[in-house]
Design an enzyme around this catalytic site. Sequence first.
Site, PDB file in Angstrom:
ATOM      1  N   LYS A  53       0.837  -1.201   0.000  1.00  0.00           N
ATOM      2  CA  LYS A  53       0.000   0.000   0.000  1.00  0.00           C
ATOM      3  C   LYS A  53       0.877   1.258   0.000  1.00  0.00           C
ATOM      4  CE  LYS A  53      -3.846  -2.425   2.077  1.00  0.00           C
ATOM      5  NZ  LYS A  53      -4.541  -2.879   3.282  1.00  0.00           N
ATOM      6  N   GLN A  97      -4.466  -1.428   9.542  1.00  0.00           N
ATOM      7  CA  GLN A  97      -4.435  -2.766   8.963  1.00  0.00           C
ATOM      8  C   GLN A  97      -4.996  -3.768   9.976  1.00  0.00           C
ATOM      9  OE1 GLN A  97      -3.296  -3.508   5.717  1.00  0.00           O
ATOM     10  NE2 GLN A  97      -4.234  -5.484   6.154  1.00  0.00           N
ATOM     11  N   ASP A 120     -11.029   3.147   4.255  1.00  0.00           N
ATOM     12  CA  ASP A 120     -11.307   1.709   4.187  1.00  0.00           C
ATOM     13  C   ASP A 120     -12.814   1.436   4.177  1.00  0.00           C
ATOM     14  OD1 ASP A 120      -9.782  -0.489   3.793  1.00  0.00           O
ATOM     15  OD2 ASP A 120      -9.283  -0.857   5.893  1.00  0.00           O
TER      16      ASP A 120
END
Length: 298
Positions: A53, A97, A120
């Site tokens: 990412k 994450q 997200d």
Amino acid sequence: MTAVRIDGNALAAKVRHRIAGEVEALRMRGVTPGLAVVLVGDDPASQVYVRNKVAACAKAGIHSVMHKLPGDTSEAELLHIIASLNGDDTIHGILVQFPVPAHIAQERVIAAIAPRKDVDGLHAESAGALMLGTPGFVSCTPAGCMEMLRDIGWIGHGVDLRGKHAVVVGRSNLVGKPMAMLLLHANATVTICHSGTRDLPGHCRTADILVAAVGRARFITADMVKPGAVVLDVGINRLPESEGGKLVGDVDYDDVLPMAGYITPVPGGVGPMTITMLLDNTVRAARASLAGSSAPKP
Ligand code: NDP
């Protein structure tokens, strides 16, 4: 018949080229999109995802900051970092994450992220907006799957999924549920399957679009696929060393290939599109900040 392979890397490159142009346009207006990635602990798979990412951000001209925290970081410490990122004007998107270590409550972490930075798409406000069909961040993997449907001409330019049956296997907040909602908004008739579903193969066989987000290697086999269906494989599963140790999806690719109309490979399918949509969400967040809006436009 052999299915057309949907090349996620090629599509991702195309979309990232467009995103890089948008980043440049924002820079000309004095804003560099910024993403903060927070990783707690040293889970090897998470480390790879996070590295990818951050590297993708750099290539697209997006500023990224990585917070790599030890596994014994307390929930309070993590929430404190999120609060400071919420108030940091150089950061437009925050990605924690998951999974986080068991002593940290994932739902409290998600709730702590400012909805305007929730790239997200996991915050209740984002999920609610998706449910209502109002502007908001959409979880990256389902958004990437919709880009794939757009790329093969099943949606977009006046075309939608009316009359089509979509079956989503999996009902997680990250993939299955938002995927189903996006397909519904595109006018598909949608069935969501899960571990309590009776006759899962029977449901799958009626799908014009079959999305597998189960987390079980090669779970979907040819006998579960309608001839000509679009099969989108979200799964990422590492086989045991005794079976070669390679990455495979939730779809038995070689078995399903002759049956499907379109199919995504693993790796090189949905995965690259997930990261691409994270970049896209970050750019949208930056653009919304410039416009003084809390809700990113589609
Ligand atoms: P979760 O474990 O959160 O959800 C899995 C879902 O599959 C659950 O809803 C579960 O049902 C369902 N399921 C499990 N076993 C069965 C079964 N035997 N029959 C029917 N349904 C079943 O996983 P995620 O949604 O987070 O991820 C799914 C997969 O996608 C994983 O392999 C993950 O690694 C991968 N992934 C890939 C991404 C990418 O970029 N390509 C991004 C995110 C995830 P129930 O709810 O009833 O338990």
